[in-house]
Structure formats: C-alpha cells, structure tokens
Design an enzyme around this catalytic site. Structure first.
Site, PDB file in Angstrom:
ATOM      1  N   GLY A   1       0.759  -1.246   0.000  1.00  0.00           N
ATOM      2  CA  GLY A   1       0.000   0.000   0.000  1.00  0.00           C
ATOM      3  C   GLY A   1       0.786   1.291   0.000  1.00  0.00           C
TER       4      GLY A   1
ATOM      5  CD  GLU B   1       0.710  -9.679   0.624  1.00  0.00           C
ATOM      6  OE1 GLU B   1       0.528 -10.879   0.746  1.00  0.00           O
ATOM      7  OE2 GLU B   1      -0.220  -8.869   0.559  1.00  0.00           O
ATOM      8  N   PRO B   2       4.700  -5.157  -0.691  1.00  0.00           N
ATOM      9  CG  PRO B   2       6.902  -4.389  -0.754  1.00  0.00           C
ATOM     10  CD  PRO B   2       6.000  -5.361  -0.035  1.00  0.00           C
ATOM     11  N   GLY B   3       3.932  -3.658  -3.845  1.00  0.00           N
ATOM     12  CA  GLY B   3       3.911  -3.882  -5.297  1.00  0.00           C
ATOM     13  C   GLY B   3       4.350  -2.607  -6.007  1.00  0.00           C
ATOM     14  NE  ARG B   4       0.272   2.339  -6.141  1.00  0.00           N
ATOM     15  CZ  ARG B   4      -0.806   2.330  -6.931  1.00  0.00           C
ATOM     16  NH1 ARG B   4      -0.761   2.921  -8.103  1.00  0.00           N
ATOM     17  NH2 ARG B   4      -1.939   1.780  -6.533  1.00  0.00           N
TER      18      ARG B   4
ATOM     19  NE  ARG C   1      -2.517   2.948 -11.674  1.00  0.00           N
ATOM     20  CZ  ARG C   1      -2.398   4.129 -11.124  1.00  0.00           C
ATOM     21  NH1 ARG C   1      -1.801   5.117 -11.785  1.00  0.00           N
ATOM     22  NH2 ARG C   1      -2.846   4.361  -9.909  1.00  0.00           N
TER      23      ARG C   1
ATOM     24  CB  CYS D   1     -12.408   3.384 -31.344  1.00  0.00           C
ATOM     25  SG  CYS D   1     -13.638   4.188 -32.321  1.00  0.00           S
ATOM     26  CD  GLU D   2     -13.904   3.906 -24.320  1.00  0.00           C
ATOM     27  OE1 GLU D   2     -14.050   2.933 -25.076  1.00  0.00           O
ATOM     28  OE2 GLU D   2     -14.421   3.977 -23.213  1.00  0.00           O
TER      29      GLU D   2
HETATM   30  N1  LLP Z   1      -1.314  -7.189  -1.132  1.00  0.00           N
HETATM   31  C1  LLP Z   1      -2.588  -7.317  -1.510  1.00  0.00           C
HETATM   32  C2  LLP Z   1      -3.430  -8.334  -0.896  1.00  0.00           C
HETATM   33  C3  LLP Z   1      -3.115  -6.467  -2.493  1.00  0.00           C
HETATM   34  O1  LLP Z   1      -4.383  -6.591  -2.860  1.00  0.00           O
HETATM   35  C4  LLP Z   1      -2.284  -5.490  -3.080  1.00  0.00           C
HETATM   36  C5  LLP Z   1      -2.785  -4.609  -4.128  1.00  0.00           C
HETATM   37  C6  LLP Z   1      -0.943  -5.406  -2.669  1.00  0.00           C
HETATM   38  C7  LLP Z   1      -0.495  -6.270  -1.673  1.00  0.00           C
HETATM   39  C8  LLP Z   1       0.035  -4.423  -3.241  1.00  0.00           C
HETATM   40  O2  LLP Z   1      -0.337  -3.113  -3.010  1.00  0.00           O
HETATM   41  P1  LLP Z   1       0.642  -1.923  -3.474  1.00  0.00           P
HETATM   42  O3  LLP Z   1       1.901  -2.000  -2.632  1.00  0.00           O
HETATM   43  O4  LLP Z   1       0.931  -2.108  -4.904  1.00  0.00           O
HETATM   44  O5  LLP Z   1      -0.131  -0.684  -3.211  1.00  0.00           O
HETATM   45  N2  LLP Z   1      -4.781  -1.405  -9.985  1.00  0.00           N
HETATM   46  C9  LLP Z   1      -4.678  -0.397  -8.938  1.00  0.00           C
HETATM   47  C10 LLP Z   1      -4.037  -0.949  -7.715  1.00  0.00           C
HETATM   48  C11 LLP Z   1      -4.745  -2.153  -7.167  1.00  0.00           C
HETATM   49  C12 LLP Z   1      -4.050  -2.726  -5.978  1.00  0.00           C
HETATM   50  C13 LLP Z   1      -4.542  -4.109  -5.726  1.00  0.00           C
HETATM   51  N3  LLP Z   1      -3.967  -4.725  -4.588  1.00  0.00           N
HETATM   52  C14 LLP Z   1      -3.899   0.811  -9.484  1.00  0.00           C
HETATM   53  O6  LLP Z   1      -3.516   0.795 -10.644  1.00  0.00           O
HETATM   54  O7  LLP Z   1      -3.698   1.796  -8.767  1.00  0.00           O
END
Ligand code: LLP
Length: 457
Positions: A264, A306-309, A346, A378-379
């Site tokens: 998050g 659990e970082p992603g972004r 996005r 086309c949007e």
């Molecule tokens: N763990 C779980 C269970 C999650 O659902 C998520 C993201 C993460 C970790 C990673 O979160 P982060 O560190 O990336 O914030 N498509 C949207 C974001 C959806 C996030 C879904 N879950 C966007 O483009 O902003």
C-alpha cells in the site's frame, strides 16, 4: 509561472525510489536527449519500436534493498518482504525479486506459474484471491504454496480438497480490519465494506471451524488496507489490530507465527505527491507490531509485507511516438500518441495523473505549449493527459511518461486489437528484452472459426 519540468531537476533519493518521479539513472545527455540506465531512449525506440515499456534495473534493486534494509533495522532477523506480483508480473520480475531475497504474492494460477518459472522458492510464495477456483487451489496445494484464505467458501473448498488428496496445508487468514484510508475508492480494501477477507467480527467462529479440520493448520494472519496510501497512521493502527487478533486466535489454540500487513505504500507520480519513504513506512509498521506484542505479552511473529507499486512503479517508463495533432481554436490542441488506454488503463479507470516530457529537449527549453495527450483507441475518454506542457514538438517525436512500472503492463489489454508493447530492461548502457512485442497475428491465435462457417466462405 510554475516550472512544469522541475521534476527532472529534483535531487534523486537513491534510498527510497518511491519518493522520485523518475528512475534513478535518468539523465539528459550533451545533445539534450533523455537517457535511462545509460541507454539513449531514441536508440531504444529505433531498435525496439514504440510504444515501449522500459524498466531500470538499478531503481528496481534499490527499492527491494530499501525494504530489506529497513526490515533488518526495525525488525531484525524475523521478516520476509513479499512482492505483490499483480503490480507487474513476468518471469523476469519474479527472477529479479527472488535474487533480492523477496517472496511473492500471487492471485491466480497464471501468477503462480510465472513466479515458479522465474525461480521464486515455493515456500516464499503466498496465494491470495477472493474466488480461487478448485484448479487453482489444487495447483497451490500440490506445489506446497501457502494459501491465504479469504472467505467461508475458500475455507470449505480448501478443507474438501486437502481431505481428498490427504495433504496437510498451512494457511493464513485474511480479514478486514475496518481501517479507512484516503485513496481512490476502487483501491481501498481495509474498510468493513470490502469484497476481500473475513469480517473481523466473524473471526472467532472461523478459528473454531479450523479446529474441526484434519489437514489445515492456521499459521498466519493477513490484512491489506489499500493502495497508493500516503498516511502512516492507518498502518500504525493495523499493526495493533492484527496483534490483538493473534491474542484472540491463541484462545482457540492457534499459534500465529506470521503476520502479513499487506502493501500500500504510495509513490510520487507528480510534484504534488509526497509519499513517506520506504524506511518510514517499515519503521511505522514494525514499531507498532513490536509495541503491541509487548503489551499483549506475545512473542514477535515473523513480519511480512507485500509492496507492489513502490517496488516497480518508479523503475518503469513508457515511451510513445507522437502522431496526429488536432487544434480546436480557443479550446485545446489534441496530440495523439501510438498507445493509450490499452497499455495504460489507469487514467481512464482512476483518473490517475502522471508526469512526462519530450525525449528530445526534456526541459522544454525551446518553448511551452499545452496539449491534451490522447491515445489511439476508439474511445473519447482515452486521454493520457488532460493538459501537458511540452516544448515544440512534431509528428514522430517521442514522449516519455514516468511512473508506469506498476499496474500498466499488468493491466494492459488488447482493446481495438492493439498488440501489447515490448518491455525492455536497461542497465549500465545495455538493453535487454524481457517481454516481446505482440503482433496483430499473435492476437488471432485463439480465434476459432467453426468448420461449418469455413464451408460457407
Ligand atoms: N497485497 C494485496 C493483498 C493487495 O491486494 C495489493 C494490491 C498489494 C499487496 C500491493 O499493493 P501496493 O503496494 O501495490 O499498493 N490497480 C490499482 C491498484 C490495485 C491494488 C490491488 N492490490 C492501481 O492501478 O492503482
């Protein structure tokens, strides 16, 4: 007037890439051209065409190392950083994060398979999802992958499948902690009204049910409160709430050894964004868990996040070629590029804002004009920037959009049968392909014309 290119002159924070807009290795060379990872963007597009996704290896590794370093500092010897692969899933990304000692979070058989093929050890993978199929559960169980149970249906299926195969499995329980945070409503998950996880009020019943199963062992708790969060307080509260649930589980005989606080942490997409650093985020989470464990007289669990972004977004950019211009006098000038909502959904989904510049003359030294940057789909809503200031530019010039490493490639589509771009890794002046460009012919691969229609044509 505000300098719209200031973001290219900011001092770069190498310790916490999520606080920068651009990849760490971004430079403007002596011919006033943009380069990343020591590679000229113009040369990359000449070789690999556009649109083009680029990932900077140094930025990726610095982000991973910032998490590991902060965890060691504030929670020594008892943590595991897990990459949320939904942000950008590929064999390459799985391999890179495994080489940095990370685990991986997957939500489908596709993401699980990608992780295993990329070399992530199965004991460091966690399997999420609010509606896992039997086939996916079977795949996870047979590969000894830990399942994060999301709801009653999930628990029931897991019980039946583990009984059928006579397999012991370790699970974590995901629950909604009832925490509100300020982010887009589509990416908020911790409040009571969420499709994910057990309600916190139902946990005692779940702990009881698990005690009646033969093969299921509850070893961990999970919660994730949302994405692109700039506040630290919600994560401080989360640590305390989760530790209280460990005490509650103990009363039912469950020894919770692992606490997964989700991801998050936000990133800086534009000058207005000011996210906390990775160090600050980990410090907040760690201290709150340590403090709550002390209060509740509990041993420290293994802390997982659990970082992603914040791992991959700032490392990534997307390059587009400018095509047509359309001036509507007194209203706006549309500038169209060769990609759009299929490679970056996005803006149309969340009204997200980005920063961008021309590859030739990134600092707009020759003039300043305002454009609405449109995609080629086309949007009417396929607009990447409602208003972007750029120097003099013409058809064929390149635009670099920053912060596109997360949730762009992974959320891309083939709308209008537009093939997905290639993805390139850059490092020390070398570029390597990590995902091949699709061709229109690739898109026909799964179409089938039934025989009787063939006869007609
Ligand atoms: N763990 C779980 C269970 C999650 O659902 C998520 C993201 C993460 C970790 C990673 O979160 P982060 O560190 O990336 O914030 N498509 C949207 C974001 C959806 C996030 C879904 N879950 C966007 O483009 O902003």
């Amino acid at each position: 007037m505000k300098d719209k290119t200031a973001f290219l002159k900011n001092k770069i924070d190498t310790n916490s890439p999520n606080k920068n807009i651009v990849p760490i290795t971004t430079a403007i060379d002596s011919t006033n051209q943009l380069s990343i990872g020591g590679c000229s963007i113009e040369d990359l597009v000449r070789k690999y065409d556009s649109p083009l996704y680029i990932l900077d290896e140094i930025t990726l590794r610095n982000s991973c190392r910032a998490y590991r370093k902060a965890l060691e500092k504030y929670y020594p010897g008892k943590s595991l950083a897990i990459y949320a692969s939904k942000a950008n899933s590929s064999i390459f990304m799985s391999n890179l994060i495994a080489s940095e000692g990370f685990g991986l979070d997957a939500v489908s058989e596709g993401e699980l398979l990608t992780a295993l093929k990329g070399g992530v050890p199965n004991n460091k993978i966690v399997f999420h999802g609010n509606n896992k199929s039997d086939k996916e559960i079977e795949f996870a169980i047979k590969n000894n992958i830990k399942v994060i149970v999301d709801n009653n249906h999930d628990l029931k299926r897991l019980k039946e499948i583990s009984d059928y195969f006579n397999y012991d499995i370790e699970i974590m329980i995901r629950f909604t902690p009832g925490i509100e945070c300020h982010t887009h409503e589509y990416i908020r998950t911790g409040s009571f009204d969420s499709k994910f996880g057990f309600g916190i009020e139902s946990l005692s019943k779940i702990f009881e049910v698990i005690n009646t199963t033969k093969h299921i062992k509850l070893i961990g708790l999970h919660a994730h409160i949302g994405s692109q969060i700039f506040e630290l307080d919600p994560h401080n509260d989360l640590g305390q709430i989760m530790v209280d649930v460990i005490s509650q589980a103990k009363k039912f005989g469950h020894n919770i050894k692992e606490l997964n606080v989700g991801g998050g942490l936000g990133i800086k997409y534009t000058e207005e964004d000011d996210p906390p650093s990775i160090d600050e985020w980990i410090r907040t989470v760690s201290l709150s868990v340590v403090k709550a464990c002390k209060k509740n007289k509990l041993d420290l669990p293994i802390l997982m996040c659990e970082p992603g972004r914040s791992i991959v977004s700032t490392a990534g950019v997307t390059i587009y070629k400018i095509g047509s211009f359309k001036e509507i006098p007194g209203i706006r000038t549309y500038l169209s590029v060769d990609g759009g909502m299929s490679d970056n959904p996005r803006p149309i989904t969340y009204q997200s804002n980005y920063s961008a510049c021309l590859v030739k003359d990134p600092l707009n030294s020759n003039s300043k004009n305002k454009y609405t940057v449109a995609g080629k789909h086309c949007e009417s809503g396929d607009v990447l920037f409602k208003e972007l200031e750029l120097g003099n530019c013409k058809t064929g010039d390149l635009i670099c959009v920053f912060g596109t490493g997360a949730y762009n490639n992974s959320m891309s589509s083939n709308y209008n049968r537009i093939p997905k771009p290639a993805a390139i890794l850059v490092c020390d002046g070398e570029a390597e392909i990590i995902q091949r460009r699709e061709s229109p012919h690739d898109l026909l691969k799964y179409d089938v014309l039934p025989d009787r229609f063939m006869k007609q044509s």
